[in-house]
Write a protein that holds these residues in place. Structure first.
Motif, PDB file in Angstrom:
ATOM      1  N   THR A 155       9.293   3.985  -2.231  1.00  0.00           N
ATOM      2  CA  THR A 155       9.103   4.047  -0.777  1.00  0.00           C
ATOM      3  C   THR A 155       7.735   4.612  -0.432  1.00  0.00           C
ATOM      4  OG1 THR A 155      11.474   4.379  -0.435  1.00  0.00           O
ATOM      5  CG2 THR A 155      10.019   4.994   1.375  1.00  0.00           C
ATOM      6  N   TRP A 156       7.330   5.637  -1.172  1.00  0.00           N
ATOM      7  CA  TRP A 156       6.024   6.239  -0.877  1.00  0.00           C
ATOM      8  C   TRP A 156       4.879   5.298  -1.237  1.00  0.00           C
ATOM      9  CZ3 TRP A 156       5.331   9.651   2.525  1.00  0.00           C
ATOM     10  CH2 TRP A 156       6.272  10.653   2.756  1.00  0.00           C
ATOM     11  N   ILE A 157       5.055   4.492  -2.267  1.00  0.00           N
ATOM     12  CA  ILE A 157       4.029   3.496  -2.599  1.00  0.00           C
ATOM     13  C   ILE A 157       3.863   2.503  -1.455  1.00  0.00           C
ATOM     14  CG2 ILE A 157       3.531   1.518  -4.099  1.00  0.00           C
ATOM     15  CD1 ILE A 157       4.663   3.151  -6.427  1.00  0.00           C
ATOM     16  N   PHE A 158       4.983   2.059  -0.882  1.00  0.00           N
ATOM     17  CA  PHE A 158       4.918   1.159   0.270  1.00  0.00           C
ATOM     18  C   PHE A 158       4.224   1.839   1.451  1.00  0.00           C
ATOM     19  CE2 PHE A 158       8.398  -1.361  -1.702  1.00  0.00           C
ATOM     20  CZ  PHE A 158       7.836  -2.620  -1.548  1.00  0.00           C
ATOM     21  N   ILE A 159       4.545   3.091   1.696  1.00  0.00           N
ATOM     22  CA  ILE A 159       3.944   3.815   2.825  1.00  0.00           C
ATOM     23  C   ILE A 159       2.442   3.969   2.626  1.00  0.00           C
ATOM     24  CG2 ILE A 159       3.845   6.052   3.999  1.00  0.00           C
ATOM     25  CD1 ILE A 159       6.857   6.316   3.474  1.00  0.00           C
ATOM     26  N   MET A 163      -0.610   2.371   4.898  1.00  0.00           N
ATOM     27  CA  MET A 163      -1.640   3.164   5.558  1.00  0.00           C
ATOM     28  C   MET A 163      -3.039   2.612   5.297  1.00  0.00           C
ATOM     29  SD  MET A 163      -0.535   7.183   5.289  1.00  0.00           S
ATOM     30  CE  MET A 163      -0.513   7.216   3.496  1.00  0.00           C
ATOM     31  N   MET A 164      -3.234   2.014   4.111  1.00  0.00           N
ATOM     32  CA  MET A 164      -4.550   1.502   3.745  1.00  0.00           C
ATOM     33  C   MET A 164      -4.773   0.058   4.184  1.00  0.00           C
ATOM     34  SD  MET A 164      -6.469   3.794   2.432  1.00  0.00           S
ATOM     35  CE  MET A 164      -5.806   4.784   3.778  1.00  0.00           C
ATOM     36  N   VAL A 304      -7.810   9.036  -3.578  1.00  0.00           N
ATOM     37  CA  VAL A 304      -7.499   7.733  -4.172  1.00  0.00           C
ATOM     38  C   VAL A 304      -7.177   6.702  -3.098  1.00  0.00           C
ATOM     39  CG1 VAL A 304      -6.747   8.717  -6.359  1.00  0.00           C
ATOM     40  CG2 VAL A 304      -5.055   8.353  -4.554  1.00  0.00           C
ATOM     41  N   LEU A 305      -6.619   7.149  -1.987  1.00  0.00           N
ATOM     42  CA  LEU A 305      -6.352   6.206  -0.901  1.00  0.00           C
ATOM     43  C   LEU A 305      -7.654   5.757  -0.243  1.00  0.00           C
ATOM     44  CD1 LEU A 305      -3.144   7.710   0.767  1.00  0.00           C
ATOM     45  CD2 LEU A 305      -3.330   5.670  -0.662  1.00  0.00           C
ATOM     46  N   ALA A 350      -0.543  -5.823  -5.049  1.00  0.00           N
ATOM     47  CA  ALA A 350      -0.782  -4.540  -5.718  1.00  0.00           C
ATOM     48  C   ALA A 350       0.392  -3.584  -5.501  1.00  0.00           C
ATOM     49  CB  ALA A 350      -2.080  -3.919  -5.209  1.00  0.00           C
ATOM     50  N   ILE A 351       0.922  -3.551  -4.285  1.00  0.00           N
ATOM     51  CA  ILE A 351       2.064  -2.687  -3.982  1.00  0.00           C
ATOM     52  C   ILE A 351       3.277  -3.089  -4.814  1.00  0.00           C
ATOM     53  CG2 ILE A 351       3.724  -2.056  -2.176  1.00  0.00           C
ATOM     54  CD1 ILE A 351       1.417  -2.291  -0.151  1.00  0.00           C
ATOM     55  N   SER A 352       3.514  -4.377  -4.950  1.00  0.00           N
ATOM     56  CA  SER A 352       4.672  -4.870  -5.700  1.00  0.00           C
ATOM     57  C   SER A 352       4.592  -4.481  -7.172  1.00  0.00           C
ATOM     58  CB  SER A 352       4.770  -6.395  -5.568  1.00  0.00           C
ATOM     59  OG  SER A 352       4.929  -6.775  -4.219  1.00  0.00           O
ATOM     60  N   ILE A 353       3.422  -4.654  -7.786  1.00  0.00           N
ATOM     61  CA  ILE A 353       3.261  -4.311  -9.201  1.00  0.00           C
ATOM     62  C   ILE A 353       3.405  -2.806  -9.400  1.00  0.00           C
ATOM     63  CG2 ILE A 353       1.686  -4.336 -11.172  1.00  0.00           C
ATOM     64  CD1 ILE A 353       2.837  -7.056 -10.431  1.00  0.00           C
TER      65      ILE A 353
END
Length: 432
Positions: A155-159, A163-164, A304-305, A350-353
């Motif tokens: 969930t945090w990866i999706f968030i 944001m980016m 990193v973001l 990128a989010i999916s991987i």
């Protein structure tokens, strides 16, 4: 070397001798988007130093204290090889090439371009995947420790990716992305100071930790992580193109690499001295819960973001150039629509991987071995030799140095990739 650099700093950006209206418009657009040497410096700092800052202590643990010397050697190799890379952009003294893919085509035709493209895309997509995993882990830890909220890393990866999305879609070039780099560079410096002080404060409580001079078994993994930690040359042509005074590139790259190496040594030596063979990646996992960890997690997450859109922008610029997605060809509204669609799809991938394989240290080492071992050292030098000729290297000492670099990068790439795949497979099967 000056005879090969007489056109260095040219503002001509055409990818051929064709002087079409589209190329003219691209040149005018480029001239209007020039940045300072300082902007290029912070761009490099932000692109390169973020995840490496947290991974270098673990790399030293993997290779032993000898890894410090190998880290310094990697920095020297990075400056040498990527000075050569920028020279290659001006090799025909007529127009400036825009990427490592284009000079690979000039040197080796379609085979060279296709070969480099594979590693280029792996780096431009792979690095943001590492950043998404890291930021997802960071925010999960932050909210669990401080607020008792557990949303899960996915969930945090999706968030974080969401944001980016806006800055990634809106920023068209490296000049416009420079404000991200300034914040990213500042956060890196703060994280280094915090972890350095926290590690030294913990040193008296960890006198019993074991340390190794050298770990031969994991040495290639340590080198692969070091290569990843200096990786960024897929973006360097775009950074150099944004400079008002591109002749200063070797000086800017050298200063940025020196700063990054100083950060790495400061945090790596202090952390490994304190935690020894129990050093973890990211390094803040070793720090006692409290303000130091919270500050480190927040700051490196911001870093990193901020770096994520810069990497993805380099990839997007290649795709958009290949598909002729620009204002001159499509008009302002259609150009934005097409650009937004491509970039949203890229970020979604990128989010999916990152969700499927959320293993920070393993992915970092794997990308470092596969992509950076080839792109960071090997290909820039091989391309330069093909374009300028082996005899252009006048000194026999430099020729020996070049041979060493090529052999070194091949060995690290081959052995590091095998070991990184093995470690990743072990973590996936253990997790299941």
């Amino acid at each position: 070397m000056s005879n090969q650099w007489k056109n260095y700093g040219s503002t001509l950006l055409a990818t051929s001798d064709d002087s079409s209206d589209v190329c003219d418009n691209m040149i005018v657009e480029h001239i209007n988007h020039k940045g300072s040497n300082w902007t290029a410096y912070v761009n490099i700092l932000c692109i390169v130093a973020g995840s490496g800052t947290l991974g270098i202590p673990y790399a030293i643990r993997q290779g032993g204290w000898i890894s410090i010397l190998l880290l310094i050697l990697s920095a020297i190799m990075n400056v040498y090889a990527n000075t050569k890379l920028i020279e290659c952009l001006y090799h025909n003294n007529v127009s400036r090439r825009t990427s490592i893919t284009e000079v690979a085509y000039d040197a080796f035709g379609n085979a060279g371009s296709g070969f480099v493209n594979c590693f280029f895309n792996a780096t431009c997509i792979g690095a943001p995947i590492v950043y998404l995993i890291l930021s997802g882990e960071n925010f999960k830890k932050l909210f669990e420790d401080n607020f008792g909220i557990d949303l899960g890393i996915g969930t945090w990866i999706f968030i974080c990716g969401g944001m980016m999305c806006v800055p990634y879609v809106m920023l068209k070039n490296m000049k416009e992305a420079s404000w991200l780099s300034i914040f990213g560079a500042l956060t890196t410096g703060l994280v280094v100071v915090v972890v350095f002080i926290a590690s030294l404060m913990e040193l008296p409580n960890n006198r019993d930790k074991e340390h190794q001079i050298i770990h031969l078994r994991h040495m290639p993994i340590a080198l692969a992580t070091a290569f990843f930690s200096y990786g960024g040359n897929v973006v360097y042509p775009h950074v150099e193109a944004s400079m008002e005074h591109p002749k200063a590139w070797p000086k800017v790259l050298g200063l940025a690499t020196f700063t990054i190496t100083f950060f790495y040594l400061l945090i790596g030596i202090s952390a490994y001295a304190t935690y020894g063979d129990d050093t973890l990646s990211p390094i803040y996992k070793n720090l006692p819960a409290g303000l130091a960890v919270t500050i480190s997690v927040i700051m490196i997450s911001i870093h990193v973001l901020m770096a994520l859109p810069i990497y993805l922008t380099a990839f997007a610029l290649e795709v958009e150039d290949y598909l002729s997605i620009n204002v001159a060809t499509l008009g302002k509204n259609r150009e934005f629509t097409y650009r937004a669609a491509i970039r949203i799809l890229t970020l979604s991938f990128a989010i999916s991987i990152a969700n499927v394989v959320p293993y920070f240290a393993d992915i970092m080492a794997l990308i470092g071995a596969i992509s950076q071992g080839v792109l960071l050292i090997f290909m820039p030098i091989v391309i330069w030799i093909k374009l300028f000729g082996w005899d252009s290297i006048n000194s026999w000492k430099e020729k020996l140095w070049v041979i060493f670099l090529l052999m070194f990068s091949v060995i690290v790439t081959f052995t590091g990739t095998i070991l990184a795949i093995y470690d990743l497979y072990a973590d996936i099967t253990d997790h299941k």
